[in-house]
Motif scaffolding. Sequence first.
Motif, PDB file in Angstrom:
ATOM      1  N   ALA A  77      47.592  33.662  35.898  1.00  0.00           N
ATOM      2  CA  ALA A  77      47.456  32.818  37.476  1.00  0.00           C
ATOM      3  C   ALA A  77      47.142  31.333  37.280  1.00  0.00           C
ATOM      4  O   ALA A  77      47.340  30.206  37.592  1.00  0.00           O
ATOM      5  N   VAL A  78      46.099  30.880  36.437  1.00  0.00           N
ATOM      6  CA  VAL A  78      45.135  29.582  35.835  1.00  0.00           C
ATOM      7  C   VAL A  78      46.692  28.973  35.649  1.00  0.00           C
ATOM      8  O   VAL A  78      46.697  27.461  36.103  1.00  0.00           O
ATOM      9  N   THR A  79      46.573  29.215  34.553  1.00  0.00           N
ATOM     10  CA  THR A  79      47.673  28.298  33.436  1.00  0.00           C
ATOM     11  C   THR A  79      48.999  27.787  34.406  1.00  0.00           C
ATOM     12  O   THR A  79      49.883  26.924  34.875  1.00  0.00           O
ATOM     13  N   THR A  80      49.869  28.915  34.744  1.00  0.00           N
ATOM     14  CA  THR A  80      50.692  28.373  36.167  1.00  0.00           C
ATOM     15  C   THR A  80      50.597  27.513  37.366  1.00  0.00           C
ATOM     16  O   THR A  80      51.359  27.280  37.426  1.00  0.00           O
TER      17      THR A  80
ATOM     18  N   LEU B  58      36.721  37.656  44.174  1.00  0.00           N
ATOM     19  CA  LEU B  58      36.956  38.855  44.798  1.00  0.00           C
ATOM     20  C   LEU B  58      36.460  39.327  43.858  1.00  0.00           C
ATOM     21  O   LEU B  58      35.257  40.447  44.223  1.00  0.00           O
ATOM     22  N   THR B  59      37.110  39.915  42.639  1.00  0.00           N
ATOM     23  CA  THR B  59      37.353  41.107  41.844  1.00  0.00           C
ATOM     24  C   THR B  59      36.386  40.857  40.733  1.00  0.00           C
ATOM     25  O   THR B  59      35.232  41.352  40.533  1.00  0.00           O
ATOM     26  N   ARG B  60      35.198  39.294  40.236  1.00  0.00           N
ATOM     27  CA  ARG B  60      34.607  38.675  39.332  1.00  0.00           C
ATOM     28  C   ARG B  60      33.391  39.242  40.314  1.00  0.00           C
ATOM     29  O   ARG B  60      32.771  39.521  39.460  1.00  0.00           O
ATOM     30  N   ARG B  61      33.261  38.482  41.586  1.00  0.00           N
ATOM     31  CA  ARG B  61      32.273  38.542  42.237  1.00  0.00           C
ATOM     32  C   ARG B  61      31.741  40.206  42.052  1.00  0.00           C
ATOM     33  O   ARG B  61      30.703  40.740  41.887  1.00  0.00           O
ATOM     34  N   ALA B  62      32.544  41.264  42.498  1.00  0.00           N
ATOM     35  CA  ALA B  62      32.246  42.922  43.056  1.00  0.00           C
ATOM     36  C   ALA B  62      32.140  43.604  41.156  1.00  0.00           C
ATOM     37  O   ALA B  62      31.063  44.120  40.835  1.00  0.00           O
TER      38      ALA B  62
ATOM     39  N   PRO C   4      33.499  48.387  34.050  1.00  0.00           N
ATOM     40  CA  PRO C   4      34.121  48.763  36.442  1.00  0.00           C
ATOM     41  C   PRO C   4      35.476  48.334  36.475  1.00  0.00           C
ATOM     42  O   PRO C   4      35.941  47.290  35.655  1.00  0.00           O
ATOM     43  N   ILE C   5      36.008  49.128  36.592  1.00  0.00           N
ATOM     44  CA  ILE C   5      37.347  48.471  36.975  1.00  0.00           C
ATOM     45  C   ILE C   5      37.540  48.409  38.559  1.00  0.00           C
ATOM     46  O   ILE C   5      37.206  48.635  39.091  1.00  0.00           O
ATOM     47  N   GLY C   6      38.418  47.068  38.192  1.00  0.00           N
ATOM     48  CA  GLY C   6      38.553  46.229  39.646  1.00  0.00           C
ATOM     49  C   GLY C   6      40.118  47.003  40.253  1.00  0.00           C
ATOM     50  O   GLY C   6      40.380  47.590  39.845  1.00  0.00           O
ATOM     51  N   PRO C   7      39.782  46.328  41.264  1.00  0.00           N
ATOM     52  CA  PRO C   7      41.810  46.133  41.726  1.00  0.00           C
ATOM     53  C   PRO C   7      42.849  46.507  40.653  1.00  0.00           C
ATOM     54  O   PRO C   7      42.503  45.343  39.626  1.00  0.00           O
ATOM     55  N   TRP C   8      43.760  47.001  41.043  1.00  0.00           N
ATOM     56  CA  TRP C   8      44.847  47.311  40.496  1.00  0.00           C
ATOM     57  C   TRP C   8      46.319  47.319  40.848  1.00  0.00           C
ATOM     58  O   TRP C   8      46.534  47.876  42.148  1.00  0.00           O
TER      59      TRP C   8
ATOM     60  N   ALA D 155      42.773  41.588  37.613  1.00  0.00           N
ATOM     61  CA  ALA D 155      41.434  40.544  36.369  1.00  0.00           C
ATOM     62  C   ALA D 155      42.475  39.869  35.754  1.00  0.00           C
ATOM     63  O   ALA D 155      41.762  39.354  34.773  1.00  0.00           O
ATOM     64  N   ALA D 156      42.957  40.968  35.116  1.00  0.00           N
ATOM     65  CA  ALA D 156      44.035  40.249  34.235  1.00  0.00           C
ATOM     66  C   ALA D 156      45.141  39.764  34.125  1.00  0.00           C
ATOM     67  O   ALA D 156      45.835  38.408  33.468  1.00  0.00           O
TER      68      ALA D 156
END
Length: 177
Positions: free
Chosen positions: A122-125, A169-173, A14-18, A116-117
């Motif tokens: 983001a987590v590391t930062t 939200l992306t992961r839930r979708a 699936p393609i998420g928000p980009w 999502a990429a």
Amino acid sequence: MSGADRPRVRAAFPIGPWVPGAVLPIAVGAAGVLASLLVLQDVLLLVGVGLSAFTALRVRTPAPWLLVALLVVGQLLRDPAGLDASLAGLVLALHLLVVLVPLARAVPVRSRLQLAALGPAAVTTGLVQVVAQVLVALLLAAQDRLQLLPTASTVGGALLVVVAGLLVLTRRAEREE
């Protein structure tokens, strides 16, 4: 691959928000300009803003790392007695540059980047920023220069919450499909 197989392949990936790939070099340039405005003075300010613009256009050159070095030298040239909340902003901007530059180098400008990429970066930062902003706050508190709530920390935290929210939200979708 036959036409009947294509819907199953798309369902598996699936393609998420980009966002357009050009956003990353623009973000590198914007972080550079903001950090230059926070730290640099006089002629170095003009050099920093110019180098930030050049960095946004030529992110695959050594220019981003020259910008980071210029910002560090600019901070070292400032009067240590003038430490204020801009130090927290500089720490945030340098971490953003260090994270965004490799991403901007890897993602072609004309491509699409799935939000999502950006999750691992983001987590590391975010983890680095929590530690770094606490250390900056302790440094400023030790010199009685800590404001109640440094603006850079607030903005950085808000952006991190927005990015984390988009990723959740992306992961839930993706899981619901």
